[in-house]
Design an enzyme around this catalytic site. Sequence first.
Site, short mmCIF file in Angstrom:
data_model
loop_
_atom_site.label_atom_id
_atom_site.label_comp_id
_atom_site.label_asym_id
_atom_site.label_seq_id
_atom_site.Cartn_x
_atom_site.Cartn_y
_atom_site.Cartn_z
N TYR A 84 0.74 -1.06 -0.18
CA TYR A 84 0.02 -0.01 -0.22
C TYR A 84 0.96 1.24 0.14
CZ TYR A 84 -4.33 2.31 1.02
OH TYR A 84 -5.56 3.07 0.77
N ASN A 184 -22.04 -4.58 -2.91
CA ASN A 184 -22.40 -5.12 -1.67
C ASN A 184 -20.93 -4.64 -0.63
OD1 ASN A 184 -20.65 -6.88 -3.21
ND2 ASN A 184 -21.10 -8.53 -1.83
N ARG A 209 -24.17 -15.12 -6.65
CA ARG A 209 -23.95 -16.46 -5.51
C ARG A 209 -25.17 -16.91 -5.14
NH1 ARG A 209 -21.51 -12.11 -2.34
NH2 ARG A 209 -21.42 -11.03 -4.40
N GLY A 276 -11.02 1.25 -6.25
CA GLY A 276 -10.42 0.02 -6.02
C GLY A 276 -10.22 -0.86 -7.12
N GLY A 277 -9.54 -2.13 -6.82
CA GLY A 277 -9.29 -3.14 -7.92
C GLY A 277 -9.17 -4.54 -7.43
N PHE A 300 -9.66 7.83 -7.37
CA PHE A 300 -10.11 8.57 -6.22
C PHE A 300 -9.28 7.71 -5.18
CE2 PHE A 300 -12.24 9.26 -2.22
CZ PHE A 300 -12.11 10.77 -2.12
N TRP A 301 -8.75 8.41 -4.06
CA TRP A 301 -8.04 8.14 -3.13
C TRP A 301 -8.48 8.90 -1.91
CZ3 TRP A 301 -2.24 7.66 -1.84
CH2 TRP A 301 -1.99 6.86 -0.74
N MET A 302 -9.03 8.42 -0.77
CA MET A 302 -9.40 9.17 0.19
C MET A 302 -8.27 9.77 0.98
SD MET A 302 -12.32 10.01 1.41
CE MET A 302 -12.36 11.49 2.28
N LYS A 360 -18.05 -7.04 6.68
CA LYS A 360 -16.54 -6.39 7.30
C LYS A 360 -16.36 -6.88 8.61
CE LYS A 360 -15.14 -3.11 5.57
NZ LYS A 360 -13.82 -3.04 4.73
#
Length: 369
Positions: A84, A184, A209, A276-277, A300-302, A360
């Site tokens: 990261y 989701n 799913r 994201g990826g 975009f990156w917070m 999460k």
Amino acid sequence: MALLSLTKLLLTKAPCYANNPANLKVTMRNLMSKQLVYAQFGDPLHVVKYRECAIPKLKSTEVLVRMLAAPVNPADINTIQGKYPVKVELPCIPGNEGVGIVEEVGGNVQNISKGNKVIVTKPVQGTWRDIATFDEDVLMVVPDNLGVVEAATLTVNPCTAYRMLTDFQPVKEKGLVVIQNGANSACGQNVIQICKSWGVKNINIVRNRPDIADLKKYLEDLGATYVLTEEEVRSTTIFKEKKIEKPSLALNCVGGKSSTEMLRHLQHSGKMVTYGGMSRDPVIIPTSAFIFKNVSFHGFWMTAWNEKANQADKEKMMKDIITLMCENKLKGPAHKLVKFDQYQEALGNALTTKGFIGCKYILDFSCTF
Ligand code: NDP
């Protein structure tokens, strides 16, 4: 004495200084912190270790916090793996987000008092520990009635969703339609709820799913206008039948085929924001999207936004999000609370590259080892 009741007297353990080398200068006090730490980058299940160590005496600008909960986010895993783009010094206590209750404040702390509920607002502060000292300026007091899960997960995903819905297209002001994949995800759930509260129609793409009907219902209950599987999105007739306008903003956290399919439905001059990826496949853009549809592509990156944003914009965002949460219009993500001593379960599940985790994982510090 209340604090002592939460912790053990230090008998033999050495002090630890990860994330705060300046602590070397201060006097130790007889308090123990239970914490996770890693001294080298690598597989989180191998490099993350549990330890107990002494809490040094509070410095004048520091706040002692009894942590309540802290999530395990994809970025935490990538940081431990050394993948990261945020610099950390080893050894390091992982965890970028979290909520706790203030136990004690240093002599020069201005705006935080004992008993306040606080969240950590800056990255790399090390939230995966039951008792922590933080500088006052990395904490923010939140309302007592803000839910623990909402508070623990506030600074990453709700803020990312809020910014992406604010900074690229005037979706709220003009009633533009939003489409997203990975709907989701924790971030996706926030996108849906913010859209609902702003009156913005939203189309949500998820992977198929066995329990897809349950997932669709869950997302529809949050406020999703449509939920489509990746297969359904290819053949959907909702646009042809004019059930909904084509979207002007696409939010992409998956990449690969998923982003290409989503792109096909964007309006002329629409915008795709990649944040994201998760599929680990690159974003593939057909040439025609550039030439004939004038679609534009953004990242975009917070973390980068937080570094550049002015205080007024930050405060407005936090106020709007907390208000929505306190009004029960924005709830925390589907989650599983994992007792701190079972942290390996949280790490193991968050590590999987195939996905389908379903929730999460949030570390719950209300337990003892
Ligand atoms: P969650 O763990 O809550 O959700 C993960 C999402 O990714 C789920 O929708 C999951 O769907 C999907 N997914 C997982 N594996 C795969 C796969 N192999 N192929 C396709 N989809 C997959 O994550 P968060 O909401 O916390 O984060 C989501 C993404 O957004 C991450 O990449 C994260 O790093 C990024 N992010 C970026 C930010 C930024 O500032 N740029 C800020 C916040 C998050 P399924 O159930 O089908 O597996």
